[in-house]
Write a protein that holds these residues in place. Structure first.
Motif, PDB file in Angstrom:
ATOM      1  N   TYR A  56      22.842  35.863  24.880  1.00  0.00           N
ATOM      2  CA  TYR A  56      23.458  37.128  24.460  1.00  0.00           C
ATOM      3  C   TYR A  56      24.771  36.783  23.765  1.00  0.00           C
ATOM      4  O   TYR A  56      25.821  36.805  24.380  1.00  0.00           O
ATOM      5  CB  TYR A  56      23.709  38.035  25.667  1.00  0.00           C
ATOM      6  N   PRO A  57      24.742  36.469  22.488  1.00  0.00           N
ATOM      7  CA  PRO A  57      25.941  35.957  21.819  1.00  0.00           C
ATOM      8  C   PRO A  57      27.115  36.928  21.772  1.00  0.00           C
ATOM      9  O   PRO A  57      28.254  36.512  21.651  1.00  0.00           O
ATOM     10  CB  PRO A  57      25.452  35.616  20.409  1.00  0.00           C
ATOM     11  N   THR A  58      26.877  38.234  21.896  1.00  0.00           N
ATOM     12  CA  THR A  58      27.996  39.176  21.833  1.00  0.00           C
ATOM     13  C   THR A  58      28.574  39.465  23.208  1.00  0.00           C
ATOM     14  O   THR A  58      29.567  40.162  23.325  1.00  0.00           O
ATOM     15  CB  THR A  58      27.542  40.503  21.196  1.00  0.00           C
ATOM     16  N   MET A  59      27.984  38.948  24.266  1.00  0.00           N
ATOM     17  CA  MET A  59      28.468  39.191  25.626  1.00  0.00           C
ATOM     18  C   MET A  59      29.584  38.211  25.960  1.00  0.00           C
ATOM     19  O   MET A  59      29.540  37.053  25.576  1.00  0.00           O
ATOM     20  CB  MET A  59      27.322  39.022  26.619  1.00  0.00           C
ATOM     21  N   TRP A  60      30.581  38.701  26.689  1.00  0.00           N
ATOM     22  CA  TRP A  60      31.647  37.812  27.139  1.00  0.00           C
ATOM     23  C   TRP A  60      31.992  38.171  28.575  1.00  0.00           C
ATOM     24  O   TRP A  60      31.728  39.272  29.040  1.00  0.00           O
ATOM     25  CB  TRP A  60      32.886  37.916  26.246  1.00  0.00           C
ATOM     26  N   VAL A  61      32.595  37.227  29.277  1.00  0.00           N
ATOM     27  CA  VAL A  61      33.008  37.424  30.658  1.00  0.00           C
ATOM     28  C   VAL A  61      34.489  37.106  30.751  1.00  0.00           C
ATOM     29  O   VAL A  61      34.954  36.086  30.244  1.00  0.00           O
ATOM     30  CB  VAL A  61      32.202  36.505  31.611  1.00  0.00           C
ATOM     31  N   SER A  62      35.212  37.986  31.396  1.00  0.00           N
ATOM     32  CA  SER A  62      36.650  37.810  31.562  1.00  0.00           C
ATOM     33  C   SER A  62      36.947  36.522  32.328  1.00  0.00           C
ATOM     34  O   SER A  62      36.190  36.117  33.209  1.00  0.00           O
ATOM     35  CB  SER A  62      37.217  39.013  32.311  1.00  0.00           C
ATOM     36  N   ASP A  63      38.073  35.891  32.006  1.00  0.00           N
ATOM     37  CA  ASP A  63      38.463  34.651  32.683  1.00  0.00           C
ATOM     38  C   ASP A  63      38.704  34.853  34.174  1.00  0.00           C
ATOM     39  O   ASP A  63      38.550  33.939  34.968  1.00  0.00           O
ATOM     40  CB  ASP A  63      39.728  34.066  32.053  1.00  0.00           C
ATOM     41  N   ASP A  64      39.103  36.077  34.571  1.00  0.00           N
ATOM     42  CA  ASP A  64      39.385  36.330  35.986  1.00  0.00           C
ATOM     43  C   ASP A  64      38.193  36.968  36.715  1.00  0.00           C
ATOM     44  O   ASP A  64      38.345  37.527  37.796  1.00  0.00           O
ATOM     45  CB  ASP A  64      40.628  37.201  36.134  1.00  0.00           C
ATOM     46  N   PHE A  65      37.017  36.846  36.185  1.00  0.00           N
ATOM     47  CA  PHE A  65      35.826  37.478  36.763  1.00  0.00           C
ATOM     48  C   PHE A  65      35.619  37.109  38.223  1.00  0.00           C
ATOM     49  O   PHE A  65      35.288  37.953  39.050  1.00  0.00           O
ATOM     50  CB  PHE A  65      34.585  37.098  35.942  1.00  0.00           C
ATOM     51  N   ASP A  66      35.823  35.851  38.574  1.00  0.00           N
ATOM     52  CA  ASP A  66      35.583  35.385  39.943  1.00  0.00           C
ATOM     53  C   ASP A  66      36.802  35.499  40.856  1.00  0.00           C
ATOM     54  O   ASP A  66      36.725  35.158  42.032  1.00  0.00           O
ATOM     55  CB  ASP A  66      35.124  33.927  39.934  1.00  0.00           C
ATOM     56  N   ASP A  67      37.926  35.975  40.338  1.00  0.00           N
ATOM     57  CA  ASP A  67      39.130  36.092  41.163  1.00  0.00           C
ATOM     58  C   ASP A  67      38.963  37.180  42.223  1.00  0.00           C
ATOM     59  O   ASP A  67      38.217  38.143  42.038  1.00  0.00           O
ATOM     60  CB  ASP A  67      40.348  36.429  40.296  1.00  0.00           C
ATOM     61  N   LEU A  68      39.654  36.991  43.338  1.00  0.00           N
ATOM     62  CA  LEU A  68      39.635  38.007  44.390  1.00  0.00           C
ATOM     63  C   LEU A  68      40.345  39.263  43.909  1.00  0.00           C
ATOM     64  O   LEU A  68      41.307  39.194  43.133  1.00  0.00           O
ATOM     65  CB  LEU A  68      40.325  37.478  45.641  1.00  0.00           C
TER      66      LEU A  68
END
Length: 79
Positions: A56-68
């Motif tokens: 999915y080339p247009t999808m992105w995930v925030s850098d803090d996705f896994d942060d509490l």
């Protein structure tokens, strides 16, 4: 594709496992009647860790996705 008569399934169990480990599809027969098809798991589902880059080339995930989540998040009243 191999065919295996299951009239004595215990005797052919190791043979079935060897065929599946060798990535062969197996048709189980009861006499002359096919009753099941066995396929290696790699043919059914890819391994969980096999990722497809740019699926999915247009999808992105925030850098803090896994942060509490901060404590304030849990203290907020829901409306």
């Amino acid at each position: 594709m191999k065919t295996v008569d299951i009239s004595n399934i215990q005797a052919v169990r190791d043979y079935l496992v060897a065929l599946l480990e060798a990535e062969a599809e197996v048709i189980l027969m009861n006499g002359n009647t096919p009753i099941a098809k066995l396929v290696p798991m790699s043919d059914v589902h890819p391994a969980k860790n096999d990722r497809v880059p740019d699926l999915y080339p247009t999808m992105w995930v925030s850098d803090d996705f896994d942060d509490l989540l901060p404590g304030e998040y849990w203290l907020k009243e829901q409306s």
